[in-house]
Motif scaffolding. Structure first.
Motif, PDB file in Angstrom:
ATOM      1  N   PHE A  26       0.826  -1.198   0.000  1.00  0.00           N
ATOM      2  CA  PHE A  26       0.000   0.000   0.000  1.00  0.00           C
ATOM      3  C   PHE A  26       0.868   1.259   0.000  1.00  0.00           C
ATOM      4  O   PHE A  26       0.573   2.217  -0.707  1.00  0.00           O
ATOM      5  CB  PHE A  26      -0.943   0.001   1.203  1.00  0.00           C
ATOM      6  N   GLU A  27       1.940   1.248   0.791  1.00  0.00           N
ATOM      7  CA  GLU A  27       2.856   2.394   0.802  1.00  0.00           C
ATOM      8  C   GLU A  27       3.477   2.614  -0.573  1.00  0.00           C
ATOM      9  O   GLU A  27       3.622   3.745  -1.028  1.00  0.00           O
ATOM     10  CB  GLU A  27       3.957   2.191   1.837  1.00  0.00           C
ATOM     11  N   ARG A  28       3.821   1.537  -1.243  1.00  0.00           N
ATOM     12  CA  ARG A  28       4.395   1.644  -2.586  1.00  0.00           C
ATOM     13  C   ARG A  28       3.372   2.220  -3.559  1.00  0.00           C
ATOM     14  O   ARG A  28       3.699   3.063  -4.398  1.00  0.00           O
ATOM     15  CB  ARG A  28       4.857   0.268  -3.056  1.00  0.00           C
ATOM     16  N   PHE A  29       2.122   1.788  -3.449  1.00  0.00           N
ATOM     17  CA  PHE A  29       1.060   2.310  -4.296  1.00  0.00           C
ATOM     18  C   PHE A  29       0.902   3.819  -4.098  1.00  0.00           C
ATOM     19  O   PHE A  29       0.811   4.577  -5.067  1.00  0.00           O
ATOM     20  CB  PHE A  29      -0.256   1.594  -3.983  1.00  0.00           C
ATOM     21  N   ILE A  30       0.889   4.272  -2.860  1.00  0.00           N
ATOM     22  CA  ILE A  30       0.740   5.697  -2.565  1.00  0.00           C
ATOM     23  C   ILE A  30       1.924   6.471  -3.125  1.00  0.00           C
ATOM     24  O   ILE A  30       1.759   7.536  -3.726  1.00  0.00           O
ATOM     25  CB  ILE A  30       0.615   5.922  -1.042  1.00  0.00           C
ATOM     26  N   ARG A  31       3.124   5.949  -2.961  1.00  0.00           N
ATOM     27  CA  ARG A  31       4.334   6.624  -3.454  1.00  0.00           C
ATOM     28  C   ARG A  31       4.326   6.725  -4.981  1.00  0.00           C
ATOM     29  O   ARG A  31       4.622   7.778  -5.547  1.00  0.00           O
ATOM     30  CB  ARG A  31       5.563   5.863  -2.954  1.00  0.00           C
ATOM     31  N   LEU A  32       3.947   5.650  -5.677  1.00  0.00           N
ATOM     32  CA  LEU A  32       3.898   5.667  -7.134  1.00  0.00           C
ATOM     33  C   LEU A  32       2.798   6.592  -7.642  1.00  0.00           C
ATOM     34  O   LEU A  32       2.971   7.284  -8.650  1.00  0.00           O
ATOM     35  CB  LEU A  32       3.680   4.249  -7.674  1.00  0.00           C
ATOM     36  N   ASN A  33       1.677   6.620  -6.935  1.00  0.00           N
ATOM     37  CA  ASN A  33       0.591   7.505  -7.327  1.00  0.00           C
ATOM     38  C   ASN A  33       1.029   8.963  -7.217  1.00  0.00           C
ATOM     39  O   ASN A  33       0.739   9.772  -8.100  1.00  0.00           O
ATOM     40  CB  ASN A  33      -0.629   7.244  -6.446  1.00  0.00           C
ATOM     41  N   ALA A  34       1.754   9.314  -6.170  1.00  0.00           N
ATOM     42  CA  ALA A  34       2.253  10.680  -6.012  1.00  0.00           C
ATOM     43  C   ALA A  34       3.255  11.019  -7.115  1.00  0.00           C
ATOM     44  O   ALA A  34       3.247  12.139  -7.645  1.00  0.00           O
ATOM     45  CB  ALA A  34       2.900  10.845  -4.639  1.00  0.00           C
ATOM     46  N   GLN A  35       4.092  10.068  -7.491  1.00  0.00           N
ATOM     47  CA  GLN A  35       5.046  10.303  -8.571  1.00  0.00           C
ATOM     48  C   GLN A  35       4.330  10.547  -9.894  1.00  0.00           C
ATOM     49  O   GLN A  35       4.691  11.451 -10.650  1.00  0.00           O
ATOM     50  CB  GLN A  35       5.980   9.107  -8.741  1.00  0.00           C
ATOM     51  N   LEU A  36       3.317   9.756 -10.186  1.00  0.00           N
ATOM     52  CA  LEU A  36       2.582   9.927 -11.438  1.00  0.00           C
ATOM     53  C   LEU A  36       1.869  11.273 -11.486  1.00  0.00           C
ATOM     54  O   LEU A  36       1.834  11.923 -12.526  1.00  0.00           O
ATOM     55  CB  LEU A  36       1.589   8.787 -11.628  1.00  0.00           C
ATOM     56  N   ARG A  37       1.307  11.705 -10.366  1.00  0.00           N
ATOM     57  CA  ARG A  37       0.665  13.018 -10.332  1.00  0.00           C
ATOM     58  C   ARG A  37       1.680  14.125 -10.558  1.00  0.00           C
ATOM     59  O   ARG A  37       1.399  15.108 -11.230  1.00  0.00           O
ATOM     60  CB  ARG A  37      -0.049  13.234  -9.008  1.00  0.00           C
ATOM     61  N   ALA A  38       2.879  13.973  -9.994  1.00  0.00           N
ATOM     62  CA  ALA A  38       3.910  14.997 -10.159  1.00  0.00           C
ATOM     63  C   ALA A  38       4.413  15.043 -11.599  1.00  0.00           C
ATOM     64  O   ALA A  38       4.766  16.115 -12.102  1.00  0.00           O
ATOM     65  CB  ALA A  38       5.066  14.731  -9.203  1.00  0.00           C
ATOM     66  N   LEU A  39       4.442  13.907 -12.277  1.00  0.00           N
ATOM     67  CA  LEU A  39       4.945  13.856 -13.644  1.00  0.00           C
ATOM     68  C   LEU A  39       3.888  14.155 -14.695  1.00  0.00           C
ATOM     69  O   LEU A  39       4.219  14.287 -15.870  1.00  0.00           O
ATOM     70  CB  LEU A  39       5.547  12.470 -13.917  1.00  0.00           C
ATOM     71  N   SER A  40       2.644  14.263 -14.285  1.00  0.00           N
ATOM     72  CA  SER A  40       1.568  14.506 -15.233  1.00  0.00           C
ATOM     73  C   SER A  40       1.796  15.837 -15.941  1.00  0.00           C
ATOM     74  O   SER A  40       2.092  16.851 -15.330  1.00  0.00           O
ATOM     75  CB  SER A  40       0.228  14.534 -14.510  1.00  0.00           C
TER      76      SER A  40
END
Length: 75
Positions: A26-40
């Motif tokens: 779950f922590e990995r999912f949250i971290r990857l989701n934040a990265q994708l939002r930042a790279l959008s």
């Protein structure tokens, strides 16, 4: 994740079970989701929108494609 090969069922039974942690996933999912939002590349409005007509939905899609986020007026 490593791949383990066994020559017999007895080797499979003797092998330790892989350690799994729900918290790490779950922590990995949250971290990857934040990265994708930042790279959008363009901002997107959050939520689900209802449109009265197909033309209104197409106009909203065109403005979003242009990079302009317009807030809908309350009905």
């Amino acid at each position: 994740m490593a791949v383990h090969r066994f020559r017999s069922i007895e080797e499979m039974d003797a092998a330790p079970a892989p350690e799994r942690s729900v918290d790490r996933g779950f922590e990995r999912f949250i971290r990857l989701n934040a990265q994708l939002r930042a790279l959008s590349s363009r901002p997107r409005p959050r939520g689900v929108f209802k449109y009265r007509s197909l033309e209104e939905a197409q106009m909203a899609a065109e403005t979003m494609a242009a990079g302009v986020t317009a807030k809908r007026q309350p009905e």
